[in-house]
Design an enzyme around this catalytic site. Structure first.
Site, PDB file in Angstrom:
ATOM      1  CE  LYS A 178      38.342 114.800  21.291  1.00 27.52           C
ATOM      2  NZ  LYS A 178      37.878 113.477  21.044  1.00 27.52           N
TER       3      LYS A 178
HETATM    4  C1  LIG Z   1      36.817 112.637  20.483  1.00 29.43           C
HETATM    5  C2  LIG Z   1      36.133 111.589  21.255  1.00 29.43           C
HETATM    6  C3  LIG Z   1      35.972 110.282  20.776  1.00 29.43           C
HETATM    7  C4  LIG Z   1      36.333 109.872  19.397  1.00 29.43           C
HETATM    8  O1  LIG Z   1      37.586 110.233  18.976  1.00 29.43           O
HETATM    9  P1  LIG Z   1      37.866 110.479  17.415  1.00 29.43           P
HETATM   10  O2  LIG Z   1      39.350 110.518  17.365  1.00 29.43           O
HETATM   11  O3  LIG Z   1      37.228 111.794  17.072  1.00 29.43           O
HETATM   12  O4  LIG Z   1      37.288 109.352  16.662  1.00 29.43           O
HETATM   13  C5  LIG Z   1      35.399 109.345  21.598  1.00 29.43           C
HETATM   14  N1  LIG Z   1      34.979 109.660  22.826  1.00 29.43           N
HETATM   15  C6  LIG Z   1      35.100 110.900  23.317  1.00 29.43           C
HETATM   16  C7  LIG Z   1      34.632 111.172  24.718  1.00 29.43           C
HETATM   17  C8  LIG Z   1      35.651 111.913  22.555  1.00 29.43           C
HETATM   18  O5  LIG Z   1      35.731 113.144  23.051  1.00 29.43           O
END
Ligand SMILES: *Cc1c(COP(=O)(O)O)cnc(C)c1O
Length: 386
Positions: A178
């Site tokens: 992210k």
């Molecule tokens: C990565 C992601 C999540 C979850 O995040 P984590 O930190 O991996 O639990 C939820 N929604 C979207 C759209 C994501 O890309």
């Protein structure tokens, strides 16, 4: 994602040297400072760091009091966590089509609302913001809670506001993939004090023994442990300083490349809900075959249909309605029969079939990326007829 390097290493070293790794240790304070800084950046009055984006979504739903019998609208194109989070609090996800912006379609939101709908979870996918004006107005009209999944949109802006701080609650992820990366992590954002206190209770089952000194007398309920450590807080502080400059570079580059690609006669730019602050770039081909042909060309990152884990057709546990225990199954508590089929969101599949993500190439010089974009926009007579 910004790099993780020396500055994070130093910050983590300092946190360890201080010796107060629990964030609610009276002498701690790194995580709390990060939360204030993230609130100041995004405009959310309250921020709660948690151990993942998924945890943030679940805590947000719990904070809003979503539970058994409730239906939650989620887009058919997202990471499965968006659809799994309602299940964890006893509610059921109802799938909604996306439109060409790659985000939840406000018209289909209206079509999917039933008397049991309680919440909408718009997802800002691949840094593309949802049509929040339309979504907020539908939510107000029907009295629904809006929980933004901004896990893929940390730092992204929509009409001057920050994704994640527009709805009633928002969720960020700080997972490796992210915009801010500490390996695993997340945050709940809200400007509602009561939601904040409830999210904090849910994320920390020992909440009642802390001296939070809240103004509201919100009774504690049984929670989880989704807390972060001061090591997370230390890394997050460093990453927070990197994300804004990174997104600004992406925005400038996106504007230049989009201008070049808009000249193409083969494809169109993906429409964007706030072109002025856009940091994401993708193109829409006329047919699936033309999109597949594009994937071989320089400058194209991938075709969205090929990033299959983000497509509802691959969320097997959801499609099969399978939970860890047969009696803890929210679909049995739903007020009506909810069924899922692989062909239930054909428009989403068609759009993902035809959409390709364009590489912004932040690590390469701008002149090179311009050249790649020009070639992509106009491959020349021989390539076109081939
Ligand atoms: C990565 C992601 C999540 C979850 O995040 P984590 O930190 O991996 O639990 C939820 N929604 C979207 C759209 C994501 O890309």
């Amino acid at each position: 994602m910004p790099d993780v390097g020396l500055r994070e290493w130093v910050a983590v070293g300092r946190a360890i040297a201080k010796g107060h790794l629990l964030r609610y240790d009276p002498k701690a304070g790194i995580t709390a400072r990060f939360e204030r800084d993230l609130g100041a950046l995004t405009g959310a009055r309250h921020v709660l760091a948690v151990n993942s984006g998924t945890s943030a979504l679940v805590a947000a739903l719990a904070a809003a009091g979503i539970g058994p019998g409730d239906e939650v609208l989620v887009p058919a194109y997202t990471w499965m966590a968006t659809a799994a989070a309602p299940v964890q609090v006893g509610a059921v996800p109802v799938l909604v089509e996306i439109n060409e912006t790659l985000t939840i379609d406000p018209d289909d939101i209206r079509a999917k609302i039933t008397p049991y709908t309680r919440a909408i979870m718009p997802v800002h996918m691949v840094n593309a913001p949802c049509d929040m004006d339309a979504i907020m107005s539908i939510a107000r009209e029907y009295g629904l809670v809006v929980i933004e999944d901004a896990c893929q949109g940390v730092g992204v802006r929509y009409k001057g506001r920050h994704c994640g701080a527009i709805g009633d609650l928002g969720a960020f992820s700080f997972n490796k993939m992210k915009n801010m990366n500490i390996g695993e992590g997340g945050a709940v954002l809200t400007s509602d004090e009561r939601y904040f206190i409830r999210a904090r209770s849910y994320h920390d089952l020992g909440s009642m023994i802390r001296q939070h000194g809240d103004r509201l007398n919100e009774p504690e309920f049984v929670g989880m442990n989704m807390k972060v450590t001061e090591i997370d807080g230390a890394m997050l502080e460093v990453q927070l300083r990197k994300v804004v400059p990174m997104l600004e570079r992406m925005r400038k580059r996106r504007a230049v490349l989009a201008e070049i690609l808009s000249q193409s006669r083969e494809f169109t730019l993906t429409p964007h809900n706030d072109p002025g602050s856009a940091v994401s770039l993708s193109v829409l081909a006329r047919t699936r075959e033309e999109a597949v042909a594009l994937t071989g060309r320089r400058g194209i990152h991938n075709r969205l249909r090929d990033s299959s884990k983000h497509i509802y057709t691959n969320w097997e546990p959801i499609l099969q309605k399978r939970t860890f225990h047969p009696k803890m199954n929210p679909w049995a508590w739903a007020k009506r029969d909810i069924s899922y089929t692989p062909d239930m969101c054909p428009r989403t599949l068609d759009i993902l079939d035809r959409t390709c993500i364009v590489t912004l190439g932040l690590q390469y010089p701008m002149p090179l990326m311009k050249m790649v974009a020009r070639k992509l926009a106009d491959p020349g007579p021989s390539a076109r007829s081939a």
